[in-house]
Design a protein around this motif. Structure first.
Motif, PDB file in Angstrom:
ATOM      1  N   ILE A   1      68.678 -25.281 -19.849  1.00  0.00           N
ATOM      2  CA  ILE A   1      67.232 -25.434 -19.900  1.00  0.00           C
ATOM      3  C   ILE A   1      66.698 -25.075 -21.275  1.00  0.00           C
ATOM      4  CG2 ILE A   1      65.061 -24.546 -18.965  1.00  0.00           C
ATOM      5  CD1 ILE A   1      66.578 -24.049 -16.332  1.00  0.00           C
TER       6      ILE A   1
ATOM      7  N   ALA B   1      64.497 -27.543 -23.419  1.00  0.00           N
ATOM      8  CA  ALA B   1      63.128 -27.156 -23.700  1.00  0.00           C
ATOM      9  C   ALA B   1      62.854 -27.075 -25.199  1.00  0.00           C
ATOM     10  CB  ALA B   1      62.835 -25.814 -23.029  1.00  0.00           C
ATOM     11  N   LYS B   2      63.820 -26.563 -25.954  1.00  0.00           N
ATOM     12  CA  LYS B   2      63.602 -26.365 -27.383  1.00  0.00           C
ATOM     13  C   LYS B   2      63.674 -27.666 -28.181  1.00  0.00           C
ATOM     14  CE  LYS B   2      65.127 -21.547 -27.540  1.00  0.00           C
ATOM     15  NZ  LYS B   2      66.173 -20.600 -27.969  1.00  0.00           N
TER      16      LYS B   2
ATOM     17  N   TYR C   1      61.838 -30.139 -27.912  1.00  0.00           N
ATOM     18  CA  TYR C   1      60.494 -30.676 -28.133  1.00  0.00           C
ATOM     19  C   TYR C   1      59.579 -29.574 -28.668  1.00  0.00           C
ATOM     20  CZ  TYR C   1      56.179 -33.228 -27.576  1.00  0.00           C
ATOM     21  OH  TYR C   1      54.983 -33.856 -27.833  1.00  0.00           O
TER      22      TYR C   1
ATOM     23  N   TRP D   1      56.944 -27.815 -28.150  1.00  0.00           N
ATOM     24  CA  TRP D   1      55.914 -27.459 -27.164  1.00  0.00           C
ATOM     25  C   TRP D   1      54.808 -26.602 -27.776  1.00  0.00           C
ATOM     26  CZ3 TRP D   1      56.432 -30.089 -22.767  1.00  0.00           C
ATOM     27  CH2 TRP D   1      57.714 -30.561 -22.420  1.00  0.00           C
TER      28      TRP D   1
ATOM     29  N   ASP E   1      54.950 -31.743 -14.718  1.00  0.00           N
ATOM     30  CA  ASP E   1      56.402 -31.896 -14.572  1.00  0.00           C
ATOM     31  C   ASP E   1      56.640 -32.812 -13.369  1.00  0.00           C
ATOM     32  OD1 ASP E   1      59.134 -31.596 -14.445  1.00  0.00           O
ATOM     33  OD2 ASP E   1      59.127 -29.415 -14.299  1.00  0.00           O
TER      34      ASP E   1
ATOM     35  N   ILE F   1      62.701 -26.000 -15.210  1.00  0.00           N
ATOM     36  CA  ILE F   1      62.339 -26.202 -16.613  1.00  0.00           C
ATOM     37  C   ILE F   1      60.931 -25.697 -16.878  1.00  0.00           C
ATOM     38  CG2 ILE F   1      61.941 -27.938 -18.408  1.00  0.00           C
ATOM     39  CD1 ILE F   1      64.203 -29.566 -17.243  1.00  0.00           C
ATOM     40  N   SER F   2      59.994 -25.998 -15.997  1.00  0.00           N
ATOM     41  CA  SER F   2      58.617 -25.539 -16.185  1.00  0.00           C
ATOM     42  C   SER F   2      58.524 -24.019 -16.175  1.00  0.00           C
ATOM     43  CB  SER F   2      57.714 -26.118 -15.088  1.00  0.00           C
ATOM     44  OG  SER F   2      57.445 -27.480 -15.334  1.00  0.00           O
TER      45      SER F   2
ATOM     46  N   TRP G   1      60.829 -21.891 -17.122  1.00  0.00           N
ATOM     47  CA  TRP G   1      61.348 -21.402 -18.405  1.00  0.00           C
ATOM     48  C   TRP G   1      60.317 -21.624 -19.507  1.00  0.00           C
ATOM     49  CZ3 TRP G   1      62.416 -22.363 -23.402  1.00  0.00           C
ATOM     50  CH2 TRP G   1      63.354 -21.550 -24.044  1.00  0.00           C
ATOM     51  N   LEU G   2      59.707 -22.817 -19.532  1.00  0.00           N
ATOM     52  CA  LEU G   2      58.721 -23.115 -20.570  1.00  0.00           C
ATOM     53  C   LEU G   2      57.488 -22.228 -20.455  1.00  0.00           C
ATOM     54  CD1 LEU G   2      58.894 -27.018 -20.654  1.00  0.00           C
ATOM     55  CD2 LEU G   2      59.533 -25.474 -22.496  1.00  0.00           C
TER      56      LEU G   2
ATOM     57  N   GLU H   1      58.093 -18.947 -21.966  1.00  0.00           N
ATOM     58  CA  GLU H   1      58.198 -18.992 -23.418  1.00  0.00           C
ATOM     59  C   GLU H   1      56.875 -19.303 -24.111  1.00  0.00           C
ATOM     60  OE1 GLU H   1      61.081 -18.684 -25.624  1.00  0.00           O
ATOM     61  OE2 GLU H   1      61.648 -17.550 -23.838  1.00  0.00           O
TER      62      GLU H   1
ATOM     63  N   CYS I   1      63.025 -37.034 -20.459  1.00  0.00           N
ATOM     64  CA  CYS I   1      64.243 -36.313 -20.820  1.00  0.00           C
ATOM     65  C   CYS I   1      65.400 -36.835 -19.970  1.00  0.00           C
ATOM     66  CB  CYS I   1      64.057 -34.805 -20.615  1.00  0.00           C
ATOM     67  SG  CYS I   1      65.515 -33.835 -21.030  1.00  0.00           S
TER      68      CYS I   1
END
Length: 422
Positions: A232, A236-237, A239, A241, A252, A260-261, A263-264, A267, A350
């Motif tokens: 993930i 995630a990295k 793009y 964001w 999503d 994924i959401s 984790w994002l 962050e 993705c």
């Protein structure tokens, strides 16, 4: 016709030693079947690892030869599937969970727990031992290796084995029949899966009728997304964001458990996420959502073939979604966004993109070729090249402007970005 150039066995052996030494410089100890010291290999050495796999597999293939009981053809035709027989039995009887983590158990006691014949159990497990799933510390007793222990420690890995055995494998036996019965059909219910499971529904709708199998499949998808260079964090990295304005909403679409959401959101404190999927697909994600994120990650039920209900979001994100559908349906999914899109809205897809032949290690090319077959087998769908992905956006609407393909280091995933410009 040009002859395929093949290295000699000695050349390959020398290359193996060179690559092995390079890896062993950066790991705490040489890997064993008890301790997978490559599990935390620095990501910058992933390419070396893949090259080493390529070299070792080429070496083994050449040594096997083409003919005979150990030859490449007979290995595929007569023996390889028997590894799967043992593995699927191990999953079905939950054998990893019955073996003590730090000691051993006798075949007799294990057979009693599983309520199956000891001779058959022993046969299955000794087959598994040949591919390093369990080992015998003393005759008549079985104990964990790193591989079998993984199936206890990681529920998504265990789910993956179950999903392959219950959903994928029966469908592989129906490929030829489906090709003959439905030549050229784009319909998702004309997949080999439909014949194997006697359904007129696409796989995902069929699984809706079987919540336990749907939960298992969602767990398997979590494992695929997390594994190795497909983690993930790397997805995630890929793009930027952080370039999205504070307060932006990311939708999503088809986000399953929302891994994924989540984790994002952890962050990027300035972003909010809406995870959309069919009923029950997000149940585990809802239950596991950290309290600190409940104000910025929410789950809603949505069928992505119907008009998008979240209007004015900054970005609409599809992870492992578009490749699940034939091009006719992929275009419909993208078009369903249009009523909700504001000017400048980003659509992010993705997926793994098929590379040009010979541009990536063979182990990676085999993976994407295998996944392309899996998409056909389960869903009558496909993986795409970058050119095909650009064409999908154009077919959906000329107002989608394809702006970039964001590469994910050390893997085949890409984030394909289009901007809505009405």
């Amino acid at each position: 016709m040009a002859t395929q150039k093949t290295p000699t066995l000695v050349e390959l052996a020398e290359k193996l030693v060179e690559q092995a030494r390079e890896l062993e410089k950066v790991i705490p100890a040489p890997p064993t079947f008890q301790e997978d010291t490559l599990a935390n290999l620095p990501i910058e050495y992933e390419k070396t690892r893949l090259s080493l796999i390529d070299t070792s597999e080429m070496f083994t293939a050449l040594v096997r030869g083409s003919d005979g009981p150990y030859g490449r053809v007979m290995r595929i035709a007569s023996y390889q599937y028997l590894d799967e027989v043992a593995l699927y039995a191990i999953h079905h009887f939950r054998i990893p969970h019955r073996v003590p983590l730090n000691s051993s158990i006798s075949y007799a006691d294990l057979a009693d727990q599983c309520q199956i014949d000891i001779d058959r159990l022993t046969s299955l497990l000794r087959m598994a031992i040949t591919f390093h799933m369990f080992y015998e510390p003393t005759p008549g007793y079985i104990a964990h290796t790193a591989d079998s222990r993984l199936l206890v420690a990681d529920t998504s890995a265990f789910d993956f084995i179950g999903a392959v055995s219950m959903e994928h494998k029966p469908a592989t036996l129906k490929v030829n029949e489906a090709l003959e019965k439905w030549p050229g059909s784009p319909e998702p219910f004309h997949a080999p899966y439909s014949l194997a499971h006697n359904t007129d529904k696409p796989m995902y709708l069929h699984l809706q009728q079987h919540p336990d199998r749907l939960r298992q499949f969602a767990g398997a998808m979590t494992n695929i997304t997390r594994a190795g260079a497909r983690s993930i964090a790397l997805i995630a990295k890929a793009y930027p964001w952080a370039a999205l304005a504070p307060g932006s909403t990311v939708v999503d679409v088809g986000g399953g458990n929302g891994h994924i959401s989540v984790w994002l959101a952890a962050e990027h404190a300035g972003l909010s996420f809406v995870v959309q999927d069919l009923p029950h697909a997000s149940d585990d994600g809802i239950a596991a959502l950290p309290a600190a994120l409940r104000g910025r990650v929410r789950f809603v039920t949505h069928d992505f073939f119907t008009p998008q209900p979240v209007h004015g979001a900054e970005a609409y994100f599809f992870a492992n979604v578009i490749h699940n559908w034939s091009d006719r349906y992929a275009v419909r999914i993208l078009r369903a966004l249009i009523p909700a899109l504001k000017p400048g809205a980003r659509v992010l897809v993705c997926d793994r993109l098929i590379p040009e032949q010979g541009t990536v290690p063979l182990v990676e090319e085999r993976e994407i070729r295998a996944l392309d077959l899996i998409m056909h087998i389960l869903l009558n769908a496909k993986e795409h090249t970058e050119a095909e992905m650009r064409a999908l956006f154009r077919a959906a609407d000329e107002r989608f402007e394809y702006v970039d393909t964001h590469a994910i280091p050390h893997g085949l995933f890409k984030i394909c970005e289009a901007v809505w410009k009405p």
